[in-house]
Enzyme design. Structure first.
Site, PDB file in Angstrom:
ATOM      1  N   ARG A 131       1.112  -1.172   0.197  1.00 28.99           N
ATOM      2  CA  ARG A 131      -0.029   0.130   0.177  1.00 28.99           C
ATOM      3  C   ARG A 131       0.848   1.226  -0.007  1.00 28.99           C
ATOM      4  O   ARG A 131       1.590   1.641   1.171  1.00 28.99           O
ATOM      5  CB  ARG A 131      -0.932   0.097   1.197  1.00 28.99           C
ATOM      6  CG  ARG A 131      -1.737   1.122   0.973  1.00 28.99           C
ATOM      7  CD  ARG A 131      -2.647   0.966   2.489  1.00 28.99           C
ATOM      8  NE  ARG A 131      -3.666   0.169   2.245  1.00 28.99           N
ATOM      9  CZ  ARG A 131      -4.170  -0.754   3.131  1.00 28.99           C
ATOM     10  NH1 ARG A 131      -3.412  -0.919   4.405  1.00 28.99           N
ATOM     11  NH2 ARG A 131      -4.939  -1.839   2.912  1.00 28.99           N
ATOM     12  N   PRO A 132       1.108   1.925  -1.138  1.00 31.94           N
ATOM     13  CA  PRO A 132       2.194   2.948  -1.235  1.00 31.94           C
ATOM     14  C   PRO A 132       2.060   4.155  -0.630  1.00 31.94           C
ATOM     15  O   PRO A 132       1.870   5.207  -1.216  1.00 31.94           O
ATOM     16  CB  PRO A 132       2.062   3.121  -2.876  1.00 31.94           C
ATOM     17  CG  PRO A 132       0.692   2.976  -3.225  1.00 31.94           C
ATOM     18  CD  PRO A 132      -0.035   1.962  -2.136  1.00 31.94           C
ATOM     19  N   CYS A 133       2.178   4.069   0.444  1.00 31.16           N
ATOM     20  CA  CYS A 133       2.300   5.364   1.416  1.00 31.16           C
ATOM     21  C   CYS A 133       3.585   6.116   1.275  1.00 31.16           C
ATOM     22  O   CYS A 133       3.735   7.195   1.538  1.00 31.16           O
ATOM     23  CB  CYS A 133       2.213   4.838   2.905  1.00 31.16           C
ATOM     24  SG  CYS A 133       3.087   3.848   3.771  1.00 31.16           S
ATOM     25  N   HIS A 134       4.628   5.491   0.528  1.00 27.04           N
ATOM     26  CA  HIS A 134       5.720   6.084   0.516  1.00 27.04           C
ATOM     27  C   HIS A 134       5.560   7.087  -0.642  1.00 27.04           C
ATOM     28  O   HIS A 134       6.357   7.978  -0.958  1.00 27.04           O
ATOM     29  CB  HIS A 134       6.803   4.952  -0.010  1.00 27.04           C
ATOM     30  CG  HIS A 134       6.499   4.219  -1.194  1.00 27.04           C
ATOM     31  ND1 HIS A 134       5.732   3.132  -1.185  1.00 27.04           N
ATOM     32  CD2 HIS A 134       6.875   4.277  -2.390  1.00 27.04           C
ATOM     33  CE1 HIS A 134       5.725   2.439  -2.378  1.00 27.04           C
ATOM     34  NE2 HIS A 134       6.223   3.087  -3.266  1.00 27.04           N
ATOM     35  N   ARG A 135       4.616   7.159  -1.310  1.00 26.79           N
ATOM     36  CA  ARG A 135       4.346   7.864  -2.531  1.00 26.79           C
ATOM     37  C   ARG A 135       3.693   9.217  -2.026  1.00 26.79           C
ATOM     38  O   ARG A 135       3.448  10.079  -2.728  1.00 26.79           O
ATOM     39  CB  ARG A 135       3.590   7.334  -3.598  1.00 26.79           C
ATOM     40  CG  ARG A 135       3.997   6.133  -4.099  1.00 26.79           C
ATOM     41  CD  ARG A 135       3.175   5.609  -5.243  1.00 26.79           C
ATOM     42  NE  ARG A 135       3.840   4.257  -5.648  1.00 26.79           N
ATOM     43  CZ  ARG A 135       2.794   3.188  -6.313  1.00 26.79           C
ATOM     44  NH1 ARG A 135       1.529   3.401  -6.259  1.00 26.79           N
ATOM     45  NH2 ARG A 135       3.661   2.086  -6.513  1.00 26.79           N
TER      46      ARG A 135
END
Length: 170
Positions: free
Chosen positions: A135-139
């Site tokens: 789940r791309p919270c790094h984006r």
């Protein structure tokens, strides 16, 4: 039944935690958590959990493809019912951020109808994302383009964004 496996990655050994999921082969796991070494709030293997690497073979293959630059989206069965309703809305908004792109915390807040002071609540919900990488919270970055918090550490956030070709200023 809670099961787990570990997977090597360029970020360190990942801990995958899941629950039994009925699939075509009947032996898969619905992913509950993906943790990085030293991550704030990381899952910790508990007594009674079953070590089942085979149940996570599909997840491990997709992660390998992602880190090799051959996968831009995950197709993984996720466990239902995790987080509050607000957290689930924020996490769903994260899932919509395309590979190689970034958005600000304010943009995510706007997408979930929580602008203004709600940006802090959005940041808190993002910080509680139990599925790092997948789940791309790094984006999600600051409005000024700077990296802001990441439970796995800013160095790993920067590395993931670099892998995806999404440049961020620190």
């Amino acid at each position: 039944m809670t099961m787990y496996a570990t997977v090597d990655s360029p970020l360190g050994e990942l801990l995958l935690v899941g629950e039994k999921a009925a699939g075509p082969a009947g032996d898969g796991a619905a992913l509950v958590s993906l943790s990085l070494p030293g991550q704030k709030g990381a899952a910790v293997v508990q007594d009674g959990w079953s070590h089942e690497p085979g149940a996570f073979a599909g997840v491990a293959a997709q992660l390998r493809e992602y880190f090799e630059g051959r996968r831009t989206r995950f197709d993984i069965v996720l466990a239902d019912g995790r987080g509050t309703e607000f957290q689930r809305r924020v996490w769903a908004a994260l899932d919509d951020v395309p590979y190689g792109e970034t958005v600000s915390y304010g943009q995510i807040a706007g997408r979930v109808g929580s602008s203004g002071a709600g940006v802090r609540a959005v940041g808190t919900a993002i910080g509680r994302n139990p599925l790092l990488v997948v789940r791309p919270c790094h984006r999600v970055i600051g409005a000024d383009g700077a990296l802001r918090g990441y439970a796995g550490g800013l160095e790993r956030k920067e590395r993931l964004l670099g892998l995806e070709g999404a440049l961020a200023v620190r």
